[in-house]
Design an enzyme around this catalytic site. Structure first.
Site, PDB file in Angstrom:
ATOM      1  N   CYS A 159      32.211  19.365  20.231  1.00  0.00           N
ATOM      2  CA  CYS A 159      31.596  18.239  21.294  1.00  0.00           C
ATOM      3  C   CYS A 159      32.550  17.026  20.907  1.00  0.00           C
ATOM      4  CB  CYS A 159      30.248  17.692  20.987  1.00  0.00           C
ATOM      5  SG  CYS A 159      29.708  17.304  19.133  1.00  0.00           S
ATOM      6  N   ARG A 187      26.434  17.411  18.587  1.00  0.00           N
ATOM      7  CA  ARG A 187      25.851  17.997  19.817  1.00  0.00           C
ATOM      8  C   ARG A 187      26.147  19.455  19.312  1.00  0.00           C
ATOM      9  NH1 ARG A 187      27.770  14.578  24.334  1.00  0.00           N
ATOM     10  NH2 ARG A 187      29.492  13.915  22.951  1.00  0.00           N
TER      11      ARG A 187
END
Lengths: 98, 282
Positions: free
Chosen positions: B233, B238
């Site tokens: 990410c 994430r």
């Protein structure tokens, strides 16, 4: 909070000319809601970002120019969707009543 | 790993609040969130200070992690249950981090802090004190951590899964939209990476979708289940969420999280970058 400006937290230090800001406040019966979550969905409905509201009910996103949807979740309330258009160099203000 | 062993719900946590061998750990992007209220008995880890080396860009080392958990009162045989805000981004990151250092029993609270709050469950400002322990971390398990050279080598060969938002993938945004956008690196994505935003794996309340739904999402995005996978990410948090889905919930083998992610890759000299909504060529 006393003296809170519209949109809440100060934009001092942020180069607003380069940003496409979406910000606002979540209210219930005209009172700010400090424990809500605001989700930013793009033009296809895809999730882009989420913030919890501040104690004064405020939220802010740094988006890109275009149309967005704000989805607000809060305890004991149905989700509320609001569409908003962001423009570079300006601040889009939204009030969400739940 | 499976959903049953890696994930617990709020009722399970409520039943184990007084279990001394269960350690609740809150990890948030907003590192002040814990101080405004946390689940009873939870300790806090600050991802910016506790989990990052304060000089070079890397994690704290094995000895530092051992010292950290010893001081916070975590034992090697404790069940560590992680939760946090932002749909468990940083809790998933800490989950991966505990696994990186070989902690056996780690679980994630489904829905994290948001679900707990939306369900109007109790939070407290009471301080948590746990007696110090002697924790011993293992060597880093690099079978779950990807470094930049293997990411470049994986272009067109392995599954690369970009879990950022579509606008970050395409290069229209440089960071999640709740953060200021000005940054130095190039925008775009690693060529051949599939765009599967982390959020596709989660419901609005932050809980994970069902295994069947998850399988379908990644299959339709072009993930080849017979290949090894690297998720990335912007800074690796994430993608920990997606790593958790692929490795721990779906039981996929050979899934790595590239914690350098876009802030490293997008600053490398000479590597290929794809712009726009298409995957791009190897």
């Amino acid at each position: 909070m006393c003296g809170a400006t519209t949109g809440g937290v100060s934009l001092e230090g942020v180069n607003v000319a380069k940003e496409s800001v979406i910000q606002g406040i979540v209210t219930r019966d005209d009172e700010p809601v400090g424990n809500a979550y605001v989700r930013l969905l793009d033009r296809t409905g895809e999730f882009t970002a989420e913030v919890p509201t501040s104690v004064t009910g405020h939220f802010r996103f740094f988006a890109s120019p275009g149309e967005w949807t704000l989805r607000t979740l809060a305890p004991k309330a149905d989700p509320v969707d609001r569409t908003v258009v962001a423009q570079q160099g300006s601040v889009a203000e939204v009030t969400v009543a739940i | 790993m499976s959903r049953e062993s890696a994930l617990v719900d709020a009722d399970w946590v409520a039943e184990h609040l007084d279990d001394p061998k269960v350690v609740l750990v809150e990890v948030d992007e907003d590192t002040s969130a814990y101080d405004k209220g946390h689940i009873k008995g939870a300790i806090k880890l600050d991802w910016t200070t506790d989990l990052q080396d304060q000089v070079r860009r890397d994690f704290v080392n094995k000895d530092q992690f051992s010292a950290l958990l010893s001081e916070r009162g975590v034992s090697n045989d404790d069940t560590v249950v992680l939760y946090g805000g932002n749909n468990n981004w940083f809790a998933a990151y800490a989950y991966w981090y505990f696994k990186l250092y070989g902690h056996e029993d780690v679980k994630l609270l489904d829905g994290g802090r948001k679900k707990w709050e939306l369900d109007s469950r109790e939070l407290t400002e009471d301080a948590t004190t746990r007696e110090a322990t002697t924790y011993t971390a293992k060597e880093q398990d690099h079978s779950i951590r990807a470094f930049r050279d293997e990411v470049v080598a994986a272009i067109g060969v392995q599954n690369l899964v970009d879990v950022r938002s579509p606008d970050e993938y395409a290069g229209r945004l440089m960071a999640p939209a709740h953060l200021p956008q000005e940054q130095a690196q190039r925008a775009g994505h690693i060529p051949t990476a599939a765009s599967v935003p982390w959020s596709k794996a989660a419901n609005d309340d932050g809980t994970f979708k069902s295994d069947d739904e998850l399988q379908k999402i990644y299959s339709e995005a072009g993930v080849d289940w017979n290949k090894d996978t690297i998720a990335y990410c912007r800074i690796g948090e994430r993608s920990s969420h997606t790593w958790f889905v692929l490795k721990e919930l779906l039981g996929q083998q050979n899934v790595k999280n590239y914690d350098g992610s876009w802030t490293e890759y997008g600053s490398l000299v000479g590597v290929p970058v794809a712009l726009g909504d298409e995957r791009g060529e190897a």
